[in-house]
Structure formats: structure tokens, C-alpha cells
Write a protein that holds these residues in place. Structure first.
Motif, PDB file in Angstrom:
ATOM      1  N   GLU A  31       0.823  -1.211   0.000  1.00  0.00           N
ATOM      2  CA  GLU A  31       0.000   0.000   0.000  1.00  0.00           C
ATOM      3  C   GLU A  31       0.855   1.259   0.000  1.00  0.00           C
ATOM      4  OE1 GLU A  31      -3.237   0.476  -0.485  1.00  0.00           O
ATOM      5  OE2 GLU A  31      -3.372  -1.672  -0.841  1.00  0.00           O
ATOM      6  N   ARG A  32       1.964   1.260   0.716  1.00  0.00           N
ATOM      7  CA  ARG A  32       2.850   2.428   0.752  1.00  0.00           C
ATOM      8  C   ARG A  32       3.438   2.689  -0.636  1.00  0.00           C
ATOM      9  NH1 ARG A  32       2.825   6.968   2.247  1.00  0.00           N
ATOM     10  NH2 ARG A  32       4.800   8.013   2.316  1.00  0.00           N
ATOM     11  N   ILE A  33       3.839   1.641  -1.310  1.00  0.00           N
ATOM     12  CA  ILE A  33       4.376   1.786  -2.664  1.00  0.00           C
ATOM     13  C   ILE A  33       3.305   2.346  -3.594  1.00  0.00           C
ATOM     14  CG2 ILE A  33       5.255   0.535  -4.681  1.00  0.00           C
ATOM     15  CD1 ILE A  33       6.631  -1.371  -2.678  1.00  0.00           C
ATOM     16  N   CYS A  34       2.093   1.833  -3.494  1.00  0.00           N
ATOM     17  CA  CYS A  34       1.002   2.311  -4.352  1.00  0.00           C
ATOM     18  C   CYS A  34       0.666   3.770  -4.067  1.00  0.00           C
ATOM     19  CB  CYS A  34      -0.216   1.426  -4.183  1.00  0.00           C
ATOM     20  SG  CYS A  34       0.007  -0.198  -4.917  1.00  0.00           S
ATOM     21  N   ASP A  35       0.669   4.157  -2.789  1.00  0.00           N
ATOM     22  CA  ASP A  35       0.399   5.556  -2.443  1.00  0.00           C
ATOM     23  C   ASP A  35       1.451   6.479  -3.056  1.00  0.00           C
ATOM     24  OD1 ASP A  35      -1.791   4.719  -0.972  1.00  0.00           O
ATOM     25  OD2 ASP A  35      -0.750   4.868   0.968  1.00  0.00           O
ATOM     26  N   LEU A  36       2.706   6.100  -2.956  1.00  0.00           N
ATOM     27  CA  LEU A  36       3.780   6.920  -3.532  1.00  0.00           C
ATOM     28  C   LEU A  36       3.696   6.935  -5.057  1.00  0.00           C
ATOM     29  CD1 LEU A  36       6.704   5.878  -1.197  1.00  0.00           C
ATOM     30  CD2 LEU A  36       5.557   8.093  -1.260  1.00  0.00           C
ATOM     31  N   ALA A  37       3.336   5.812  -5.648  1.00  0.00           N
ATOM     32  CA  ALA A  37       3.190   5.757  -7.108  1.00  0.00           C
ATOM     33  C   ALA A  37       2.082   6.697  -7.570  1.00  0.00           C
ATOM     34  CB  ALA A  37       2.905   4.330  -7.556  1.00  0.00           C
ATOM     35  N   GLU A  38       0.976   6.719  -6.843  1.00  0.00           N
ATOM     36  CA  GLU A  38      -0.112   7.637  -7.202  1.00  0.00           C
ATOM     37  C   GLU A  38       0.322   9.085  -7.061  1.00  0.00           C
ATOM     38  OE1 GLU A  38      -4.181   5.160  -6.351  1.00  0.00           O
ATOM     39  OE2 GLU A  38      -3.241   6.166  -4.647  1.00  0.00           O
ATOM     40  N   GLU A  39       1.103   9.394  -6.035  1.00  0.00           N
ATOM     41  CA  GLU A  39       1.633  10.750  -5.869  1.00  0.00           C
ATOM     42  C   GLU A  39       2.478  11.174  -7.062  1.00  0.00           C
ATOM     43  OE1 GLU A  39       3.917  11.530  -2.359  1.00  0.00           O
ATOM     44  OE2 GLU A  39       2.351  10.718  -1.051  1.00  0.00           O
ATOM     45  N   LEU A  40       3.191  10.228  -7.642  1.00  0.00           N
ATOM     46  CA  LEU A  40       4.079  10.529  -8.765  1.00  0.00           C
ATOM     47  C   LEU A  40       3.363  10.504 -10.115  1.00  0.00           C
ATOM     48  CD1 LEU A  40       7.302   8.619  -7.712  1.00  0.00           C
ATOM     49  CD2 LEU A  40       6.912  11.080  -7.710  1.00  0.00           C
ATOM     50  N   GLY A  41       2.057  10.224 -10.112  1.00  0.00           N
ATOM     51  CA  GLY A  41       1.296  10.274 -11.346  1.00  0.00           C
ATOM     52  C   GLY A  41       1.119   8.952 -12.060  1.00  0.00           C
ATOM     53  N   PHE A  42       1.456   7.853 -11.412  1.00  0.00           N
ATOM     54  CA  PHE A  42       1.205   6.539 -11.994  1.00  0.00           C
ATOM     55  C   PHE A  42      -0.280   6.202 -11.852  1.00  0.00           C
ATOM     56  CE2 PHE A  42       5.688   6.246 -11.100  1.00  0.00           C
ATOM     57  CZ  PHE A  42       6.194   5.344 -12.019  1.00  0.00           C
ATOM     58  N   ASN A  43      -0.782   5.394 -12.762  1.00  0.00           N
ATOM     59  CA  ASN A  43      -2.087   4.778 -12.557  1.00  0.00           C
ATOM     60  C   ASN A  43      -1.844   3.553 -11.694  1.00  0.00           C
ATOM     61  OD1 ASN A  43      -3.651   6.451 -14.183  1.00  0.00           O
ATOM     62  ND2 ASN A  43      -3.192   5.277 -16.015  1.00  0.00           N
ATOM     63  N   VAL A  44      -2.578   3.414 -10.626  1.00  0.00           N
ATOM     64  CA  VAL A  44      -2.459   2.231  -9.779  1.00  0.00           C
ATOM     65  C   VAL A  44      -3.768   1.481  -9.883  1.00  0.00           C
ATOM     66  CG1 VAL A  44      -2.089   1.368  -7.447  1.00  0.00           C
ATOM     67  CG2 VAL A  44      -0.824   3.353  -8.248  1.00  0.00           C
ATOM     68  N   CYS A  45      -3.729   0.304 -10.476  1.00  0.00           N
ATOM     69  CA  CYS A  45      -4.914  -0.510 -10.699  1.00  0.00           C
ATOM     70  C   CYS A  45      -4.988  -1.575  -9.603  1.00  0.00           C
ATOM     71  CB  CYS A  45      -4.845  -1.188 -12.063  1.00  0.00           C
ATOM     72  SG  CYS A  45      -4.424  -0.070 -13.402  1.00  0.00           S
ATOM     73  N   ARG A  46      -6.067  -1.560  -8.837  1.00  0.00           N
ATOM     74  CA  ARG A  46      -6.238  -2.554  -7.767  1.00  0.00           C
ATOM     75  C   ARG A  46      -7.330  -3.527  -8.206  1.00  0.00           C
ATOM     76  NH1 ARG A  46      -4.960   2.338  -5.131  1.00  0.00           N
ATOM     77  NH2 ARG A  46      -3.445   2.069  -3.475  1.00  0.00           N
ATOM     78  N   GLU A  47      -6.933  -4.544  -8.936  1.00  0.00           N
ATOM     79  CA  GLU A  47      -7.891  -5.515  -9.467  1.00  0.00           C
ATOM     80  C   GLU A  47      -7.495  -6.914  -9.039  1.00  0.00           C
ATOM     81  OE1 GLU A  47      -7.780  -5.017 -13.669  1.00  0.00           O
ATOM     82  OE2 GLU A  47      -8.587  -3.001 -13.589  1.00  0.00           O
ATOM     83  N   ARG A  48      -8.477  -7.741  -8.787  1.00  0.00           N
ATOM     84  CA  ARG A  48      -8.268  -9.155  -8.459  1.00  0.00           C
ATOM     85  C   ARG A  48      -7.196  -9.360  -7.399  1.00  0.00           C
ATOM     86  NH1 ARG A  48      -6.506 -11.310 -13.737  1.00  0.00           N
ATOM     87  NH2 ARG A  48      -5.862  -9.171 -13.928  1.00  0.00           N
ATOM     88  N   ARG A  49      -7.181  -8.473  -6.418  1.00  0.00           N
ATOM     89  CA  ARG A  49      -6.223  -8.542  -5.317  1.00  0.00           C
ATOM     90  C   ARG A  49      -4.776  -8.412  -5.782  1.00  0.00           C
ATOM     91  NH1 ARG A  49      -8.050 -13.090  -1.127  1.00  0.00           N
ATOM     92  NH2 ARG A  49      -8.835 -11.550   0.332  1.00  0.00           N
ATOM     93  N   GLU A  50      -4.568  -7.943  -6.997  1.00  0.00           N
ATOM     94  CA  GLU A  50      -3.221  -7.649  -7.483  1.00  0.00           C
ATOM     95  C   GLU A  50      -3.101  -6.142  -7.588  1.00  0.00           C
ATOM     96  OE1 GLU A  50      -2.044 -11.348 -10.389  1.00  0.00           O
ATOM     97  OE2 GLU A  50      -2.807  -9.519 -11.265  1.00  0.00           O
ATOM     98  N   LEU A  51      -2.036  -5.613  -7.085  1.00  0.00           N
ATOM     99  CA  LEU A  51      -1.779  -4.187  -7.228  1.00  0.00           C
ATOM    100  C   LEU A  51      -0.839  -4.022  -8.408  1.00  0.00           C
ATOM    101  CD1 LEU A  51      -1.230  -3.386  -3.478  1.00  0.00           C
ATOM    102  CD2 LEU A  51      -3.282  -3.028  -4.807  1.00  0.00           C
ATOM    103  N   ILE A  52      -1.266  -3.266  -9.390  1.00  0.00           N
ATOM    104  CA  ILE A  52      -0.492  -3.101 -10.613  1.00  0.00           C
ATOM    105  C   ILE A  52      -0.161  -1.620 -10.789  1.00  0.00           C
ATOM    106  CG2 ILE A  52      -0.455  -3.432 -13.111  1.00  0.00           C
ATOM    107  CD1 ILE A  52      -2.588  -5.638 -12.657  1.00  0.00           C
ATOM    108  N   ILE A  53       1.103  -1.332 -10.978  1.00  0.00           N
ATOM    109  CA  ILE A  53       1.541   0.033 -11.236  1.00  0.00           C
ATOM    110  C   ILE A  53       1.603   0.202 -12.752  1.00  0.00           C
ATOM    111  CG2 ILE A  53       3.366   1.721 -10.921  1.00  0.00           C
ATOM    112  CD1 ILE A  53       4.226   0.099  -8.443  1.00  0.00           C
ATOM    113  N   CYS A  54       0.711   1.013 -13.293  1.00  0.00           N
ATOM    114  CA  CYS A  54       0.644   1.211 -14.748  1.00  0.00           C
ATOM    115  C   CYS A  54       1.320   2.524 -15.101  1.00  0.00           C
ATOM    116  CB  CYS A  54      -0.802   1.256 -15.209  1.00  0.00           C
ATOM    117  SG  CYS A  54      -1.758  -0.196 -14.762  1.00  0.00           S
ATOM    118  N   VAL A  55       2.204   2.482 -16.058  1.00  0.00           N
ATOM    119  CA  VAL A  55       2.878   3.688 -16.523  1.00  0.00           C
ATOM    120  C   VAL A  55       1.903   4.480 -17.379  1.00  0.00           C
ATOM    121  CG1 VAL A  55       4.806   4.562 -17.878  1.00  0.00           C
ATOM    122  CG2 VAL A  55       5.106   2.520 -16.485  1.00  0.00           C
ATOM    123  N   LYS A  56       1.712   5.774 -17.042  1.00  0.00           N
ATOM    124  CA  LYS A  56       0.835   6.627 -17.855  1.00  0.00           C
ATOM    125  C   LYS A  56       1.560   7.001 -19.129  1.00  0.00           C
ATOM    126  CE  LYS A  56      -2.057   8.863 -14.460  1.00  0.00           C
ATOM    127  NZ  LYS A  56      -2.458  10.122 -13.846  1.00  0.00           N
TER     128      LYS A  56
END
Length: 68
Positions: free
Chosen positions: A42-67
Motif C-alpha cells: 500500500e505504501r508503494i502504491c500511495d507513492l506511485a499515485e503521488e508521482l502520477g502513476f495509474n495504480v490498478c487494484r484488481e483481483r487482489r493484485e496491485l499493478i503500477i501502470c505507466v501513464k
């Protein structure tokens, strides 16, 4: 990995910026292994969202998507 929270956040942000240059999406567990980041998902996803990444939380997998 720095023990200070601010330094560890900066370390993760730096690794996320490197990951963004690879122009592909990552599952958080892949990101943690590739960049040696021993922090909660969750900490990684929060920081990724701060940096402008799309963070997809699907099927219990957290995926960092490059915009694009």
C-alpha cells in the motif's frame, strides 16, 4: 534501505522514476523484487499515485501502470 521514513519514501520515489522509464506496467511484488524495496504494498502504491502513476487494484493484485 534507509530506516528513516522520509528517506525510505525518497528511495522508493527514485526507484519508481526509474521504473517509469522502462515503459511497462509492474505488479507491486515484481517491483519490490526488481528494485529491492522491502516496504508494504500500500505504501508503494500511495507513492506511485503521488508521482502520477495509474495504480490498478484488481483481483487482489496491485499493478503500477505507466501513464502514457
Amino acid at each position: 534501505m534507509p530506516r528513516d521514513r522520509w528517506l525510505s519514501d525518497e528511495y522508493i520515489r527514485e526507484r519508481l522514476s526509474i521504473a517509469s522509464k522502462l515503459a511497462r506496467s509492474f505488479r507491486v511484488d515484481e517491483f519490490k523484487v526488481m528494485f529491492f524495496v522491502p516496504v508494504g504494498d500500500e505504501r508503494i502504491c500511495d507513492l506511485a499515485e503521488e508521482l502520477g502513476f495509474n495504480v490498478c487494484r484488481e483481483r487482489r493484485e496491485l499493478i503500477i501502470c505507466v501513464k502514457r
